[in-house]
Write a protein that holds these residues in place. Structure first.
Motif, PDB file in Angstrom:
ATOM      1  N   ASN A  85       0.850  -1.184   0.000  1.00  0.00           N
ATOM      2  CA  ASN A  85       0.000   0.000   0.000  1.00  0.00           C
ATOM      3  C   ASN A  85       0.894   1.244   0.000  1.00  0.00           C
ATOM      4  O   ASN A  85       1.877   1.304   0.732  1.00  0.00           O
ATOM      5  CB  ASN A  85      -0.874  -0.002   1.258  1.00  0.00           C
ATOM      6  CG  ASN A  85      -1.689   1.259   1.405  1.00  0.00           C
ATOM      7  OD1 ASN A  85      -2.699   1.434   0.749  1.00  0.00           O
ATOM      8  ND2 ASN A  85      -1.245   2.153   2.268  1.00  0.00           N
ATOM      9  N   LEU A  86       0.556   2.214  -0.814  1.00  0.00           N
ATOM     10  CA  LEU A  86       1.282   3.483  -0.849  1.00  0.00           C
ATOM     11  C   LEU A  86       0.376   4.583  -0.323  1.00  0.00           C
ATOM     12  O   LEU A  86      -0.768   4.722  -0.770  1.00  0.00           O
ATOM     13  CB  LEU A  86       1.718   3.801  -2.285  1.00  0.00           C
ATOM     14  CG  LEU A  86       2.398   5.159  -2.507  1.00  0.00           C
ATOM     15  CD1 LEU A  86       3.708   5.252  -1.730  1.00  0.00           C
ATOM     16  CD2 LEU A  86       2.637   5.389  -4.000  1.00  0.00           C
ATOM     17  N   ASN A  87       0.880   5.357   0.622  1.00  0.00           N
ATOM     18  CA  ASN A  87       0.123   6.470   1.183  1.00  0.00           C
ATOM     19  C   ASN A  87       0.597   7.785   0.585  1.00  0.00           C
ATOM     20  O   ASN A  87       1.790   7.960   0.319  1.00  0.00           O
ATOM     21  CB  ASN A  87       0.301   6.527   2.701  1.00  0.00           C
ATOM     22  CG  ASN A  87      -0.087   5.230   3.366  1.00  0.00           C
ATOM     23  OD1 ASN A  87      -1.197   4.751   3.206  1.00  0.00           O
ATOM     24  ND2 ASN A  87       0.847   4.634   4.097  1.00  0.00           N
ATOM     25  N   PHE A  88      -0.336   8.697   0.392  1.00  0.00           N
ATOM     26  CA  PHE A  88      -0.006  10.031  -0.106  1.00  0.00           C
ATOM     27  C   PHE A  88      -0.643  11.072   0.807  1.00  0.00           C
ATOM     28  O   PHE A  88      -1.693  10.833   1.415  1.00  0.00           O
ATOM     29  CB  PHE A  88      -0.515  10.220  -1.543  1.00  0.00           C
ATOM     30  CG  PHE A  88      -2.008  10.119  -1.676  1.00  0.00           C
ATOM     31  CD1 PHE A  88      -2.824  11.228  -1.453  1.00  0.00           C
ATOM     32  CD2 PHE A  88      -2.612   8.922  -2.009  1.00  0.00           C
ATOM     33  CE1 PHE A  88      -4.200  11.132  -1.557  1.00  0.00           C
ATOM     34  CE2 PHE A  88      -3.998   8.812  -2.112  1.00  0.00           C
ATOM     35  CZ  PHE A  88      -4.789   9.926  -1.882  1.00  0.00           C
ATOM     36  N   THR A  89      -0.022  12.230   0.903  1.00  0.00           N
ATOM     37  CA  THR A  89      -0.578  13.360   1.642  1.00  0.00           C
ATOM     38  C   THR A  89      -0.292  14.645   0.878  1.00  0.00           C
ATOM     39  O   THR A  89       0.847  14.880   0.461  1.00  0.00           O
ATOM     40  CB  THR A  89       0.041  13.492   3.046  1.00  0.00           C
ATOM     41  OG1 THR A  89       0.028  12.226   3.712  1.00  0.00           O
ATOM     42  CG2 THR A  89      -0.731  14.509   3.883  1.00  0.00           C
ATOM     43  N   PHE A  90      -1.324  15.465   0.688  1.00  0.00           N
ATOM     44  CA  PHE A  90      -1.165  16.818   0.168  1.00  0.00           C
ATOM     45  C   PHE A  90      -1.252  17.779   1.352  1.00  0.00           C
ATOM     46  O   PHE A  90      -2.227  17.727   2.113  1.00  0.00           O
ATOM     47  CB  PHE A  90      -2.267  17.158  -0.834  1.00  0.00           C
ATOM     48  CG  PHE A  90      -2.240  16.354  -2.098  1.00  0.00           C
ATOM     49  CD1 PHE A  90      -1.463  16.753  -3.183  1.00  0.00           C
ATOM     50  CD2 PHE A  90      -2.982  15.197  -2.214  1.00  0.00           C
ATOM     51  CE1 PHE A  90      -1.436  16.007  -4.353  1.00  0.00           C
ATOM     52  CE2 PHE A  90      -2.972  14.448  -3.379  1.00  0.00           C
ATOM     53  CZ  PHE A  90      -2.198  14.846  -4.450  1.00  0.00           C
ATOM     54  N   LEU A  91      -0.262  18.657   1.506  1.00  0.00           N
ATOM     55  CA  LEU A  91      -0.227  19.592   2.621  1.00  0.00           C
ATOM     56  C   LEU A  91      -0.111  21.013   2.087  1.00  0.00           C
ATOM     57  O   LEU A  91       0.796  21.319   1.296  1.00  0.00           O
ATOM     58  CB  LEU A  91       0.950  19.279   3.544  1.00  0.00           C
ATOM     59  CG  LEU A  91       1.011  17.827   4.050  1.00  0.00           C
ATOM     60  CD1 LEU A  91       2.121  17.059   3.348  1.00  0.00           C
ATOM     61  CD2 LEU A  91       1.193  17.763   5.555  1.00  0.00           C
ATOM     62  N   VAL A  92      -1.044  21.879   2.502  1.00  0.00           N
ATOM     63  CA  VAL A  92      -1.106  23.240   1.984  1.00  0.00           C
ATOM     64  C   VAL A  92      -1.614  24.187   3.068  1.00  0.00           C
ATOM     65  O   VAL A  92      -2.120  23.757   4.106  1.00  0.00           O
ATOM     66  CB  VAL A  92      -2.057  23.354   0.768  1.00  0.00           C
ATOM     67  CG1 VAL A  92      -1.540  22.576  -0.426  1.00  0.00           C
ATOM     68  CG2 VAL A  92      -3.467  22.891   1.136  1.00  0.00           C
ATOM     69  N   ASN A  93      -1.509  25.491   2.791  1.00  0.00           N
ATOM     70  CA  ASN A  93      -2.196  26.470   3.599  1.00  0.00           C
ATOM     71  C   ASN A  93      -3.669  26.481   3.216  1.00  0.00           C
ATOM     72  O   ASN A  93      -4.041  26.101   2.094  1.00  0.00           O
ATOM     73  CB  ASN A  93      -1.569  27.853   3.412  1.00  0.00           C
ATOM     74  CG  ASN A  93      -0.314  28.023   4.246  1.00  0.00           C
ATOM     75  OD1 ASN A  93      -0.349  28.606   5.319  1.00  0.00           O
ATOM     76  ND2 ASN A  93       0.805  27.493   3.758  1.00  0.00           N
ATOM     77  N   THR A  94      -4.510  26.917   4.123  1.00  0.00           N
ATOM     78  CA  THR A  94      -5.962  26.805   3.954  1.00  0.00           C
ATOM     79  C   THR A  94      -6.454  27.427   2.658  1.00  0.00           C
ATOM     80  O   THR A  94      -7.315  26.864   1.973  1.00  0.00           O
ATOM     81  CB  THR A  94      -6.683  27.454   5.156  1.00  0.00           C
ATOM     82  OG1 THR A  94      -6.237  26.816   6.352  1.00  0.00           O
ATOM     83  CG2 THR A  94      -8.187  27.303   5.041  1.00  0.00           C
ATOM     84  N   GLU A  95      -5.905  28.577   2.285  1.00  0.00           N
ATOM     85  CA  GLU A  95      -6.399  29.272   1.090  1.00  0.00           C
ATOM     86  C   GLU A  95      -6.094  28.513  -0.198  1.00  0.00           C
ATOM     87  O   GLU A  95      -6.704  28.778  -1.238  1.00  0.00           O
ATOM     88  CB  GLU A  95      -5.828  30.692   1.005  1.00  0.00           C
ATOM     89  CG  GLU A  95      -4.319  30.773   0.942  1.00  0.00           C
ATOM     90  CD  GLU A  95      -3.688  30.965   2.309  1.00  0.00           C
ATOM     91  OE1 GLU A  95      -2.604  31.585   2.374  1.00  0.00           O
ATOM     92  OE2 GLU A  95      -4.267  30.500   3.317  1.00  0.00           O
TER      93      GLU A  95
END
Length: 215
Positions: A85-95
């Protein structure tokens, strides 16, 4: 507006370390930047922030077989992670948070590999009417992340043994097992590897956001 793209690949398979890295990246992501974090956990059940681990998972069996139980910041259901299984995460500022755009990265990466992926109404991704990716979300006042799983060649036998489906799911699905409702993408593309999926995700990330990711 996203102006900078960054990619981080974890070299660890320790869920506690990987979840800590995820939280660190969330705290440190700068304005106008989107981070794509790719990571894998070894033989782990990860539960949502409000879940009872003893209710969602057969904890004693998991422990006996050398597995780990971890809790994430986001909500949603319990999931099983292994090296298939490969996990991904997108991380950004709220806007800059845009679930549709983020899911497009995943969907287009699958298309690059010849996999016909489509979205369901609950932000899951399906192929051949079976789920291969589930997503969960976490927001603070200033920062957000969206993460999920991609089943490539996960051990669905372990998945079905470790996870306790809720009464609502049992009622809705009858006697169907977990394995019958999910799909490993290797069933569609037998030569699929984790490295190939990572490469497709990075290529799609660059195309959707119109930039060159920094490693």
């Amino acid at each position: 507006m996203i102006q900078t793209l960054q990619v981080y690949k974890s070299i660890s398979t320790d869920p506690y370390r990987n979840l800590a890295i995820e939280e660190y990246l969330l705290d440190s992501v700068k304005k106008n930047c989107c981070i794509l974090y790719l990571w894998q956990n070894k033989n782990t059940v990860v539960i949502g922030k409000n879940q009872n681990g003893w209710k969602e998972c057969r904890t004693e069996l998991l422990k006996e077989e050398g597995g780990l139980l971890a809790r994430r910041l986001s909500g949603g259901g319990a999931v099983f992670h292994d090296l298939g299984n490969l996990n991904f995460t997108f991380l950004v500022n709220t806007e800059d948070y845009d679930v549709d755009r983020q899911l497009t990265v995943i969907q287009n990466a699958c298309h690059l590999l010849g996999i016909d992926a489509r979205r369901s109404g609950r932000n899951d991704l399906l192929c051949m009417e079976r789920k291969f990716s589930g997503n969960a979300f976490y927001k603070t006042k200033e920062k957000c992340y969206h993460h999920g799983t991609l089943l490539l060649h996960a051990d669905t036998e372990k998945m079905s043994r470790y996870l306790n489906p809720s009464a609502a799911k049992l009622k809705a699905k009858g006697v169907d097992s977990v394995r019958s409702r999910v799909l490993n993408l290797c069933e569609v593309k037998p030569d699929l590897t984790v490295d190939a999926m990572m490469s497709a995700l990075i290529q799609s990330f660059a195309a959707v956001y119109g930039g060159e990711p920094m490693g």
